[in-house]
Scaffold this active site. Structure first.
Site, short mmCIF file in Angstrom:
data_model
loop_
_atom_site.label_atom_id
_atom_site.label_comp_id
_atom_site.label_asym_id
_atom_site.label_seq_id
_atom_site.Cartn_x
_atom_site.Cartn_y
_atom_site.Cartn_z
CG HIS A 175 -1.57 1.33 1.46
ND1 HIS A 175 -2.56 1.83 0.64
CD2 HIS A 175 -1.32 2.30 2.38
CE1 HIS A 175 -2.92 3.03 1.07
NE2 HIS A 175 -2.18 3.34 2.11
CG HIS B 2 0.61 6.51 0.00
ND1 HIS B 2 -0.28 7.56 -0.11
CD2 HIS B 2 0.06 5.66 0.89
CE1 HIS B 2 -1.32 7.36 0.70
NE2 HIS B 2 -1.13 6.20 1.32
CD GLU C 250 -4.50 6.71 2.29
OE1 GLU C 250 -4.57 5.75 1.51
OE2 GLU C 250 -3.50 6.91 3.02
CB SER D 170 -2.34 -0.08 -2.79
OG SER D 170 -3.21 0.37 -1.77
FE FE2 Z 1 -2.26 5.29 2.94
#
Ligand code: FE2
Length: 296
Positions: free
Chosen positions: A162, A167, A208, A227
């Site tokens: 993730h 990110h 997010e 993700s």
């Molecule tokens: Fe995150």
């Protein structure tokens, strides 16, 4: 105070100095003592890290590198269909390895020339003010462990897949990196916990779990969606609402389920003009006004 606190396994330092990650009994790695020991060792590395020094190398097994390779291959294919162009271009420039888990030091070395961002190792939950605040300095707190190899497409907590596939690929875009920095400045500017929670919820529903209209199609830019092997196939069927600061700052979310309510930016400019401008200027007073005007 905030749901994200339940998201991470607690990390405890015992009287003898040993570090223990307390996985829930439902965690896929709970009964795997070798995995638990590795989690403890990786958490200890993060706790011992001092800012400015190189990030210590985490040890991974061949099985874990294989999980990374498998998930990378599957997600990369899905990104072509579901991710915004800015993310795809940034991921190509960043050039993460596909066959092995990169060390966080290496991720920072790749990112820094592109947008100035570097990674910091996190043992588990980082206090909100610190997590968001250092974004203003181009620093991103990241977990270093990987999910249990028995379920490569599932994780109950944010792991290196993730943090890096979601990110770092996003942070390789100067436009997205500027939004992360603006969120960090906002987190430092606000004083009350309520205002900080509002700033962090806007982050949650954008960086997010944000979605955006692009060439007539709904595409994702949120790291949480990009993700997640399962969620990336589902987001177009969720309750999609227009970008609205008050709604994002006050909508409840459950981190244990797919996000059922998502907020759609009409374009990248719309995201910057609305959310970027908010983070650039917001303070406790502006957030109180938005909260006072909230229908709920
Ligand atoms: Fe995150």
């Amino acid at each position: 105070m905030f749901e994200e606190a339940q998201y991470f396994a607690p990390v405890a330092t015992k009287d003898d100095g040993s570090v223990v990650v307390e996985l829930a009994t439902s965690h896929p790695g709970f009964a795997d003592s070798v995995y638990c020991q590795r989690r403890n060792a990786i958490a200890a590395l993060a706790l011992a890290h001092t800012p400015g020094s190189p990030i210590p190398t985490a040890e991974y097994t061949d099985e874990e590198h294989h999980v990374w390779a498998l998930v990378t291959r599957e997600l990369t294919a899905k990104h072509q269909k579901y991710a915004v162009r800015e993310f795809l271009d940034a991921a190509q420039r960043l050039g993460l390895p596909g066959d092995r888990i990169p060390q966080l030091q290496e991720v920072g070395d790749l990112l820094e020339p592109l947008t100035g961002f570097r990674y910091l190792p996190a043992a588990g939950l980082v206090p909100l003010r610190e997590f968001y605040g250092v974004l203003a300095d181009g620093l991103f707190h990241s977990t270093q462990y990987i999910r249990h190899h028995s379920v490569p497409f599932y994780t109950p907590e944010p792991d290196v897949i993730h943090e890096v596939i979601g990110h770092a690929n996003t942070l390789a875009s100067p436009r997205f990196a500027a939004l992360y920095r603006a969120a960090g400045r906002a987190a430092r500017r606000v004083e009350t916990d309520e205002a900080l929670e509002f700033v962090s919820k806007v982050f949650w529903f954008t960086l997010e779990f944000g979605v955006m209209r692009e060439d007539g199609e709904l595409r994702a830019y949120g790291a949480g969606i990009l993700s997640s092997y399962g969620e990336i196939e589902e987001f177009r069927g969720m309750d999609i609402r227009p970008l609205d600061l008050t709604a994002m700052g006050t909508t409840h979310y459950d981190i244990t389920k797919y996000q059922e309510v998502l907020f759609e930016a009409a374009s990248f400019d719309h995201l910057e003009d609305t959310v970027g401008a908010f983070w650039d200027t917001c303070d406790d007073e502006t957030i109180n006004r938005l909260l006072a005007a909230s229908p709920a």
